[in-house]
Design an enzyme around this catalytic site. Structure first.
Site, mmCIF file in Angstrom:
data_model
loop_
_atom_site.group_PDB
_atom_site.id
_atom_site.type_symbol
_atom_site.label_atom_id
_atom_site.label_comp_id
_atom_site.label_asym_id
_atom_site.label_seq_id
_atom_site.Cartn_x
_atom_site.Cartn_y
_atom_site.Cartn_z
ATOM 1 N N LYS A 140 54.182 42.936 98.069
ATOM 2 C CA LYS A 140 53.989 42.214 96.808
ATOM 3 C C LYS A 140 54.842 42.870 95.726
ATOM 4 O O LYS A 140 55.006 44.104 95.727
ATOM 5 C CB LYS A 140 52.495 42.273 96.452
ATOM 6 C CG LYS A 140 52.098 41.558 95.162
ATOM 7 C CD LYS A 140 50.584 41.623 94.961
ATOM 8 C CE LYS A 140 50.116 40.961 93.695
ATOM 9 N NZ LYS A 140 48.648 41.022 93.531
ATOM 10 N N SER B 251 42.479 39.353 94.484
ATOM 11 C CA SER B 251 43.839 38.874 94.725
ATOM 12 C C SER B 251 44.369 39.025 96.134
ATOM 13 O O SER B 251 45.444 38.512 96.435
ATOM 14 C CB SER B 251 44.810 39.576 93.779
ATOM 15 O OG SER B 251 44.770 38.935 92.547
ATOM 16 N N SER C 139 46.202 36.645 93.071
ATOM 17 C CA SER C 139 47.569 36.720 92.604
ATOM 18 C C SER C 139 48.586 37.020 93.701
ATOM 19 O O SER C 139 49.770 36.768 93.518
ATOM 20 C CB SER C 139 47.695 37.792 91.519
ATOM 21 O OG SER C 139 47.370 39.063 92.044
HETATM 22 N N1 GLN Z 1 42.172 36.388 89.627
HETATM 23 C C1 GLN Z 1 41.813 37.656 89.094
HETATM 24 C C2 GLN Z 1 42.509 37.888 87.767
HETATM 25 O O1 GLN Z 1 43.289 37.066 87.383
HETATM 26 C C3 GLN Z 1 42.097 38.739 90.064
HETATM 27 C C4 GLN Z 1 43.490 39.210 90.051
HETATM 28 C C5 GLN Z 1 43.737 40.347 90.995
HETATM 29 O O2 GLN Z 1 42.900 40.675 91.851
HETATM 30 N N2 GLN Z 1 44.866 40.993 90.787
HETATM 31 O O3 GLN Z 1 42.277 38.867 87.121
#
Ligand code: GLN
Length: 474
Positions: A75, A174, A150
């Site tokens: 990532k 994410s 994400s």
């Molecule tokens: N969807 C969550 C956020 O936007 C989790 C994001 C993540 O785990 N990096 O904060």
């Protein structure tokens, strides 16, 4: 080509019926033919092929490491020396890593091959990969739907056979949420299990590196390699790292499992997901496991607690992107103040700006106690309540997500609707405990469903063992 597990992969690599060079070539072809999915931001073509040839030689000579030939995507929040790194953000345009993240280094030391850098939501903020400065990642099952986020690029890359394994990051779901949307395994280990050295910070008290794979066995071996003490991260745990793979040996052990009553009753959860959970509960009971419903009294506070604390931490972590030392700097400025302002206004996308503003607000002198301090207290209560359940039961079973992959654009105008996608996944990050998303059938439209297993601190071995149980119940 589907991703085989590491034992059978090594069988073929060592008896010469497959080579790393051929496998990398095929993965590169897949990446090229599935370019429209937008999963990769950089592909390390020549370099991956050079490494494949080198590792083929090592295999021949019998000197290759534990992950020899495993093809991994990372990532765009993980540092890899002399490679571009920009958290899918314009503000890091042109930035190149000066060092390699510990987790990535450990993969390299064991002879894995890094094939490329994967698209994600900007600074890992999002649940659909639509917040990337490089555009959304498309779900390979239905290109009109999101990959989840994400770590969307990382999930789709494994789903669509562009690599064996991806490393993502999981601050509030994410890794697990996109894994569920893409029908693969996604693991968030215990907070502090894996060094965060070289991981771009979002919410430092939540951030975990996580793993995507189609094989539990491969995932277990990767975790074993990347977990454990690291002199570059003083927060990483010194707990011994077990041989996780052993947890996957067949066992007749009977487990006690709690499931969240809310998950089966809530109208926010898609009916087919409730059904998938109910079927597993029934089959677990029939197989002699104890499965009981529990109430999580603080459940409605989990999302607000997460979004207060994660944004507070983000507003502090992201203050370093000011155009002075690295990345984008606005060319049209007259003084230092306007340089900061213009650089940040041009460099950050709207969701990141919203989070920085929210985080700055909850940390501001007049609201600090009402929001930040209060959320810290609630976080403690959530952790205590979670730990209480996990002393009584081995695992908590829930859906990973309230719905299957939604349409691109479906929630982009309503941030709160988007935050609800994290309803079940943020719990493990708020409590710090490990959790995994396990693929569990499909809905009426053929979209993958994921179930989530949560375990006590440092019981990733239990997660693997129980995932196997769930898988073989089918
Ligand atoms: N969807 C969550 C956020 O936007 C989790 C994001 C993540 O785990 N990096 O904060």
């Amino acid at each position: 080509m589907s991703s085989t597990n590491l034992t059978s992969l090594h069988h073929y690599l060592y008896n010469g019926t497959q080579s790393c060079t051929d496998r990398v070539t095929r993965f590169l072809q897949n990446i090229e033919s599935k370019k429209h999915l937008n999963a990769f931001l950089s592909v390390f073509n020549t370099e991956a092929l050079d490494r494949a040839r080198l590792i083929d030689k090592k295999i021949e000579q019998g000197t290759a490491g534990k992950l020899a030939g495993l093809v991994v995507g990372i990532k765009d929040v993980l540092a890899y020396e002399n490679h571009p790194l920009q958290a899918s953000s314009k503000i890091l345009n042109g930035f190149t890593s000066k060092f390699t993240a510990t987790a990535v280094q450990r993969l390299l030391t064991e002879d894995a091959i890094i094939i490329g850098r994967q698209n994600c939501d900007e600074f890992a903020m999002g649940s659909s990969n639509e917040n990337s400065a490089f555009g959304a990642v498309l779900n390979d099952i239905d290109n009109t739907r999101v990959s989840g986020g994400s770590s969307g690029g990382s999930a789709v890359a494994v789903m669509a056979d562009m690599c064996d394994v991806s490393l993502g990051s999981d601050t509030g779901g994410s890794v697990r949420q996109p894994a569920a949307f893409c029908g693969i395994y996604g693991l968030k280990p215990t907070y502090s299990r894996i060094s965060r050295h070289g991981l771009i910070a979002y919410g430092s008290s939540f951030d975990c590196i996580g793993i995507f794979s189609k094989s539990l066995e491969t995932m277990a071996r990767v975790l074993e390699v990347i977990a454990g003490a690291d002199e570059f991260d003083s927060t990483v745990s010194r707990q011994a790292v077990p041989h996780f793979e052993e947890a996957l040996h067949p066992s007749s052990k009977k487990f006690s499992v709690a499931y969240l009553k809310d998950a089966l009753e809530s109208t926010a959860v898609q009916p087919e997901i409730k059904e998938a959970l109910q079927v597993k509960i029934d089959r677990l009971k029939a197989a002699g496991h104890t499965v009981e419903a529990v109430d999580f009294a603080l459940s409605e506070y989990i999302l607000p607690t997460y979004y207060i604390l994660a944004t507070a931490e983000a507003s502090s972590n992201l203050s370093r992107y000011d155009g002075v030392r690295f990345g984008h700097r606005s060319p049209n400025t007259t003084d230092l103040q306007s340089m900061y302002k213009k650089t940040r206004a041009e460099g950050f996308g709207s969701e990141v700006q919203r989070r920085i503003l929210l985080g700055t607000f909850v940390l501001s002198a007049s609201y600090y106690d009402a929001y930040y301090t209060q959320a810290q207290k609630v976080r403690r209560l959530i952790r205590e309540q979670t730990k209480r359940i996990l002393t009584q039961y081995d695992f908590i079973l829930s859906p990973t997500t309230p719905t299957t992959a939604f349409k691109i654009g479906e929630h982009t105008n309503n941030p709160v609707e988007m935050y609800l996608a994290d309803l079940f996944s943020v719990h493990a990050n708020v409590a710090g405990v490990p959790a995994i998303s396990v693929p569990c059938g499909k809905d009426n439209q053929g979209l993958p469903i994921g179930l989530q297993i949560t375990a006590n601190d440092f019981d990733e071995a239990g997660l693997f063992q129980f995932s196997k149980v769930i898988q073989t119940l089918a």
